[in-house]
Design a protein around this motif. Structure first.
Motif, PDB file in Angstrom:
ATOM      1  N   ASN A 787       0.836  -1.196   0.000  1.00  0.00           N
ATOM      2  CA  ASN A 787       0.000   0.000   0.000  1.00  0.00           C
ATOM      3  C   ASN A 787       0.871   1.247   0.000  1.00  0.00           C
ATOM      4  O   ASN A 787       1.718   1.429   0.884  1.00  0.00           O
ATOM      5  CB  ASN A 787      -0.908  -0.021   1.233  1.00  0.00           C
ATOM      6  N   LYS A 788       0.662   2.119  -0.968  1.00  0.00           N
ATOM      7  CA  LYS A 788       1.471   3.329  -1.079  1.00  0.00           C
ATOM      8  C   LYS A 788       1.309   4.220   0.156  1.00  0.00           C
ATOM      9  O   LYS A 788       2.242   4.931   0.552  1.00  0.00           O
ATOM     10  CB  LYS A 788       1.076   4.099  -2.339  1.00  0.00           C
ATOM     11  N   ALA A 789       0.130   4.185   0.779  1.00  0.00           N
ATOM     12  CA  ALA A 789      -0.137   5.046   1.925  1.00  0.00           C
ATOM     13  C   ALA A 789       0.669   4.657   3.158  1.00  0.00           C
ATOM     14  O   ALA A 789       0.845   5.458   4.070  1.00  0.00           O
ATOM     15  CB  ALA A 789      -1.623   5.029   2.253  1.00  0.00           C
ATOM     16  N   THR A 790       1.162   3.421   3.202  1.00  0.00           N
ATOM     17  CA  THR A 790       1.910   2.961   4.380  1.00  0.00           C
ATOM     18  C   THR A 790       3.381   2.708   4.065  1.00  0.00           C
ATOM     19  O   THR A 790       4.094   2.113   4.884  1.00  0.00           O
ATOM     20  CB  THR A 790       1.278   1.681   4.956  1.00  0.00           C
ATOM     21  N   GLN A 791       3.833   3.144   2.925  1.00  0.00           N
ATOM     22  CA  GLN A 791       5.230   2.935   2.559  1.00  0.00           C
ATOM     23  C   GLN A 791       6.146   3.901   3.308  1.00  0.00           C
ATOM     24  O   GLN A 791       5.759   5.024   3.628  1.00  0.00           O
ATOM     25  CB  GLN A 791       5.427   3.130   1.049  1.00  0.00           C
ATOM     26  N   THR A 792       7.352   3.461   3.557  1.00  0.00           N
ATOM     27  CA  THR A 792       8.397   4.297   4.136  1.00  0.00           C
ATOM     28  C   THR A 792       9.507   4.449   3.110  1.00  0.00           C
ATOM     29  O   THR A 792      10.085   3.460   2.670  1.00  0.00           O
ATOM     30  CB  THR A 792       8.977   3.645   5.410  1.00  0.00           C
ATOM     31  N   VAL A 793       9.786   5.695   2.712  1.00  0.00           N
ATOM     32  CA  VAL A 793      10.908   5.926   1.803  1.00  0.00           C
ATOM     33  C   VAL A 793      12.191   5.766   2.606  1.00  0.00           C
ATOM     34  O   VAL A 793      12.383   6.422   3.634  1.00  0.00           O
ATOM     35  CB  VAL A 793      10.829   7.324   1.164  1.00  0.00           C
TER      36      VAL A 793
END
Length: 874
Positions: A787-793
């Motif tokens: 999920n893009k909303a929970t990604q960490t860069v």
């Protein structure tokens, strides 16, 4: 198995294990093992890669079976995806039946054909076996009675990392603990952009830096640190020592290394990519494996007796028997009356007709249905009236599937011809924009730049521009430095809080207004001056690659591009070279939307370079001697297609002839309608688009400018085919934004060189993009990025889920999924369609063994359309 105090430690020396490799031997094994992963570059220069690019000498089905057995990863579409596609009419069940009959005909079995067909057809409904049946006591009893028979042929075994098969006394899998350690060390070593304090001794390499620090790691016990204290100083010796200690047989070493690479394919892929970028880090993958397997031994040795663990995947007799009771219509009494030989034959048949095979048949039917639909769509158009119209302008677009709807809308509105070509336009360049101390490659990642092209401006204007840009860069670097400094970051919230809070509120509640304000402020402050390009060769011995082109190279690149476009005669007054780029805010995958092949480099700069080359009098004069006569009143211009908002932005418009000016004015006049129609078509596919909005342009800009929007566009989702042929073959066909389109005229390619170059370059890129989307859809937990909303860069390199996951290599869930339960992307392997006589296709296959292997092994599908319009599947 659990590890308890009852397990006795044993000596690591064993006379049956003999590992005495030289460094060169280890390197060969690692290089061979690395085929199971794909190199992974930083997300800021994201480029689509097939995760199976090193496995194409095996068939797709073989790789699918191997991945299922070794990693429990399915790469055929799930039953829910298949049934959803079937309900939408995307799969003709007649092809499923045809596939079933072919499979039955090619296998021998001692079961009545009608019984086998009944079983298979019922199983192909993809209904799961009822849990009540699987847990039935009668079934379990029958299965237990059958266990005495020899079922060795129905076992799968594989060499897996020992740590993945063991637990510690707290019930934690040692493989998970090992992964957490390795992730920590990879982040420390690879982070060269976000960390305030760099990992000590990084310049010595990953293994040596780790070796210096591991003895102080509080996450390891004292005993574990002691094990590694006297470990070899060289990575290849440490790897050899660890493999010896773990008692890995020599014949199993490559498979064992593969298992470790597949445990964290993202971090391993980043190490592989880095090792390919410079000679200084060429041994980085060796370092990675030495660190990982050394740590595995340290975790295992204090508490475990080793015994060459080999995972054995026992076949479930109960589930095979249940399948015959549920799908085959057998009763328990009928089963009990069978002889042991008959029972084994039935179970063997059910084992062979497993879930993987069933989904394989459905995928092939899905692909064949799409192939038929595409061929019918093309056939219905290609023999329509072909009256030669006077073309006012010719516009060359990237083959990107997002160009197809825009091209179609443009052609509807006037006498325009559109052309498809790879969006770097054959220019192997590195670009250096005005005022920048850095340059970036502007071509597909599979190629290396051969020339550097710089922007230049008037000296006075340049000096003023550089001062303004330096002020902005200084402010940005000061902010970053304060964030990373132990003392100054305590003051940073008080200093930056008011401004950042205001920006957050504005971007959250007025995204379009905030974006326009920031854009206008940036534009007004910077005021980039008019620029020229360094097209002429500049001799510089210190430069790694030459700046500009020689006179011969200018002609070569212009000729090459025009031939690849099939544009060597009948030039329109205006020829527009259109690169493409994207526009989105707060998006880690911005580079993927700009260009999935060129590492995020938009195509506008290359378009400008090619247009400028084609306008040079000396280039036109040389081309005319070769039969490519460009009329004097034909002018080349450059623009960029912004795919998120479907707009055409002009970036280079030289002085126009009267006829070219008329064409330019006409394009400008129709562009609002073209953009409106293209946006309306594209936005309607987005799941959170509200049809009540009457202004598609405004909505498109909102999606692009809203920093909370997780799906600004679909990118290249639903890509399915690559058509290599003349535009009139597909003109007026609604290809639904699913097809890469490359112009090609076999009449101008007597020796097949142009076709070979298209397949080797754009064809490979299109296949990688296709399989990246495929993998991220069918196995999102392994090949996607969640999920893009929970990604960490992470570390400026890529994204993770949380702070201790693999470095995620694929596309986010939002790029391929319509909702939590329904896929948007159709996972079909790329269909390549070539418009050329059969002898051209045969010659291509004979001369290109790599491409022939891809076709034969099922990595791509191939079809052709001959000069009489006849379609043939290869």
């Amino acid at each position: 198995m659990g590890v308890t105090s009852a397990l006795m430690e044993r000596s690591i020396r064993n006379k049956d294990i003999n590992i005495d490799f030289q460094e060169s031997d280890i390197n060969v094994l690692i290089e061979s093992a690395s085929r199971v992963i794909a190199p992974l570059g930083p997300i800021s220069t994201f480029a689509a890669r097939s995760p199976w690019m090193g496995l194409e000498k095996q068939s797709f089905d073989q790789v699918a079976g191997w991945l299922k057995n070794t990693r429990d990863v399915d790469i055929y579409p799930s039953a829910s995806m298949i049934l959803s596609a079937k309900s939408k009419g995307e799969i003709d069940e007649a092809y499923v039946e045809m596939g079933l009959q072919r499979w039955l005909d090619s296998h021998s079995f001692n079961i009545p054909r009608d019984v086998a067909e009944q079983f298979c057809r019922a199983a192909l409904k993809l209904d799961p076996l009822p849990s009540t049946l699987l847990s039935s006591p009668k079934l379990e009893k029958l299965a237990d009675e059958f266990n005495g028979l020899n079922m060795d042929s129905l076992e799968n075994s594989s060499m897996q990392p020992i740590s993945s098969q063991l637990e510690n006394q707290d019930g934690e899998r040692l493989g998970d603990i090992l992964d957490q350690h390795v992730i920590k060390w990879c982040k420390l070593f690879l982070d060269d952009s976000q960390a305030g304090w760099a990992m000590p001794n990084r310049e010595e390499g990953f293994y040596r830096a780790w070796k210096r620090l591991i003895q102080y790691d509080p996450a390891l016990s004292k005993k574990q640190r002691e094990i590694l204290k006297g470990w070899p100083q060289e990575a290849h010796l440490a790897l050899q020592e660890a493999l010896f200690a773990l008692e890995i047989p020599e014949s199993e070493i490559q498979a064992y290394l593969e298992g470790h690479l597949l445990s964290l394919p993202g971090w391993a892929g980043m190490m592989l990519w880095r090792s390919q970028q410079s000679s200084h880090e060429h041994a980085l993958l060796t370092d990675y494996l030495a660190v990982r397997i050394s740590m595995e031994w340290a975790l295992i040795k204090p508490c475990l007796t080793l015994n060459n663990y080999r995972s054995k995947k026992k076949v479930s007799i109960a589930s095979l028997l249940a399948s015959w009771l549920y799908w085959g219509g057998l009763t328990i009494d009928e089963w009990s009356q069978m002889s042991a030989a008959e029972q084994k034959e039935y179970l063997s048949f059910a084992y062979r007709f497993d879930e993987k095979l069933r989904r394989k048949l459905w995928l092939e039917a899905w692909e064949q249905t799409y192939t038929d639909q595409l061929s019918q769509k093309i056939a219905s158009k290609q023999y329509e009236s072909d009256n030669k119209k006077s073309v006012l302008a010719q516009l060359a677009f990237c083959i990107d599937v997002r160009s197809e709807p825009f091209r179609r809308q443009l052609e509807k509105e006037g006498p325009f011809e559109t052309i498809g070509i790879a969006g770097f336009f054959g220019l192997p360049i590195e670009t250096s924009e005005l005022g920048s101390d850095h340059s970036h490659s502007s071509l597909p990642v599979i190629l290396k730049p051969q020339h550097k092209i710089k922007e230049a401006a008037d000296e006075n204007e340049l000096k003023s521009y550089q001062q303004r840009k330096q002020a902005i860069n200084s402010l940005s670097s000061t902010f970053k430095m304060m964030k990373q400094n132990v003392l100054s970051n305590l003051l940073l919230p008080e200093l930056s809080g008011p401004w950042l809070s205001l920006q957050t509120v504005a971007r959250s509640f007025m995204p379009r207004g905030a974006d326009r304000f920031i854009h206008n402020l940036h534009k007004t402050w910077l005021r980039k001056p008019n620029t020229t390009l360094s097209l002429n060769h500049a001799h510089n011995r210190e430069a790694e690659i030459p700046v500009g082109f020689s006179e011969e190279e200018k002609v070569t690149y212009a000729r090459q591009a025009l031939k690849m476009m099939g544009l060597t005669k009948d030039f329109a007054p205006l020829v527009v070279i259109c690169g493409h780029g994207s526009k989105s805010t707060n998006n880690p995958y911005a580079a993927a939307l700009d260009c999935g092949a060129c590492g995020g480099a938009a195509g506008g700069f290359n378009a400008r370079v090619l247009a400028a080359l084609c306008n040079l009098p000396e280039v036109r004069e040389e081309l005319s001697f070769e039969g490519i006569k460009i009329p004097e009143d034909t002018v080349f211009a450059a623009a960029e297609h912004k795919t998120t908002v479907d707009e055409l932005h002009w970036i280079y418009v030289p002085e126009l002839s009267e006829a070219a000016q008329e064409a330019f004015d006409c394009i400008e006049a129709i562009m609002p309608k073209v953009s409106h129609n293209a946006n309306a078509e594209r936005l309607a596919q987005l799941p959170n688009f509200q049809s009540k909005f009457k202004n598609p342009k405004a909505e498109a800009h909102r999606f692009a400018e809203d920093w909370s929007e997780i799906r600004p566009e679909w990118g290249l989702a639903r890509n399915a085919a690559f058509i290599i042929g003349q535009r009139k073959l597909t003109q007026d066909c609604d290809l639904e934004g699913r097809v890469f389109l490359h112009n090609y005229d076999w009449n101008q390619d007597e020796h097949g060189d142009i076709l070979a170059n298209i397949i080797a370059g754009p064809g490979t890129v299109a296949q990688w993009i296709n399989l990246q989307y495929y993998a991220s859809t069918v196995a999102p937990h392994y090949y996607g990025s969640g999920n893009k909303a929970t990604q960490t860069v992470t570390a400026g390199l890529g994204v993770m889920q949380g702070n201790a996951s693999d470095l995620l290599a694929g596309l986010p869930w939002q790029s391929v999924m319509q909702s939590d339960h329904e896929a948007y992307h159709s996972p079909l392997r790329l269909l390549i369609v070539i418009q050329a006589p059969n002898e051209y296709v045969k010659r291509l296959l004979n001369n290109n063994s790599a491409f022939r292997g891809k076709v034969q092994n099922g990595w791509v599908r191939l079809a052709s359309i001959d000069s009489k319009g006849r379609w043939e599947n290869w």
